[in-house]
Design an enzyme around this catalytic site. Structure first.
Site, PDB file in Angstrom:
ATOM      1  N   ASP A 170       1.150  -0.958   0.228  1.00  0.00           N
ATOM      2  CA  ASP A 170      -0.355  -0.093   0.053  1.00  0.00           C
ATOM      3  C   ASP A 170       0.838   1.235  -0.026  1.00  0.00           C
ATOM      4  OD1 ASP A 170      -2.280   1.860   0.289  1.00  0.00           O
ATOM      5  OD2 ASP A 170      -2.026   2.101   2.183  1.00  0.00           O
ATOM      6  N   ASP A 183      -0.539   5.570   1.031  1.00  0.00           N
ATOM      7  CA  ASP A 183      -0.664   6.139   1.961  1.00  0.00           C
ATOM      8  C   ASP A 183      -0.102   5.345   3.408  1.00  0.00           C
ATOM      9  OD1 ASP A 183      -0.386   8.842   0.706  1.00  0.00           O
ATOM     10  OD2 ASP A 183      -2.553   7.614   0.260  1.00  0.00           O
TER      11      ASP A 183
END
Length: 216
Positions: free
Chosen positions: A13, A15
């Site tokens: 991922d 953020d």
């Protein structure tokens, strides 16, 4: 205590996993909350880890999908303009640089344009394999993004390990049949396979059957 495991591919991922964009995200969404007479705390509690228009649909259930998509486009433009304060999660640059040609991918709910801007702002190398908002029809917590990344890398879901921070992302990784490393001080609450505070000390070494990963 460190943990060591082997896998064939790593899926990241962006953020709060590789990139710390919390200040920007919370500033932009707090402004949006004020514009819609919503409590900032209520908004910030639901936005992380999925596409913005889905959060809007939950927060403003009376609005049409078209309105949410249009509003989301405005939010994305704001976030592209506000990159001050975007930095790497500790250890992210070293980890990504160490991967070289090892199988890995970025799987993010951000658009490709926003992901590229934030990765660049944080000084991080963009993986060759990338799954963004444009690549999927269903956002996290649906596992589509992670399954798509496994397909791009030519590996099975059980041969992938996900690095994620949010409840939605961890749920998506587990639903894809993958092991999950929860990243960040609150990730362990969402029952990942393993949890680390950040990426400092995480090491990857090629081995005959794939990658040996040691979590610091």
């Amino acid at each position: 205590m460190s943990q060591t495991f082997t896998t064939r591919a790593l899926l990241f991922d962006m953020d709060s996993t590789l990139v710390d964009s919390t200040a920007v995200v919370e500033r932009v969404w707090t402004q949006w909350a004020a514009e819609h007479d919503l409590a900032a705390a209520d908004v910030l509690a639901v936005i992380h880890g999925r596409q913005g228009h889905l959060s809007m649909a939950e927060l403003l259930p009376h609005r049409s999908q078209e309105e949410n998509l249009a509003d989301n486009a405005v939010m994305l433009a704001r976030e592209l303009d506000e990159l001050d304060g975007v930095v790497e999660i500790p250890g992210a640059a070293t980890l990504l640089a160490s991967l070289g040609d090892a199988s890995h991918a970025l799987v993010t709910s951000a658009t490709l344009e926003l992901a590229t801007a934030r990765m660049r702002a944080a000084g991080l190398a963009m993986p060759t394999a990338v799954v963004t908002a444009e690549s999927v029809t269903r956002s996290k917590p649906h596992p589509e993004g992670f399954l798509r990344a496994a397909e791009l890398l030519g590996v099975g879901p059980t041969d992938c390990v996900v690095f994620e921070d949010s409840a939605f992302g961890i749920e998506a990784g587990l639903a894809a049949g993958m092991r999950v490393v929860g990243v960040g001080p609150t990730a362990a609450r969402h029952n990942p396979t393993w949890a680390v505070d950040d990426l400092t000390g995480t090491r990857v070494v090629p081995v005959p059957d794939g990658l040996r990963v040691t979590l610091g």
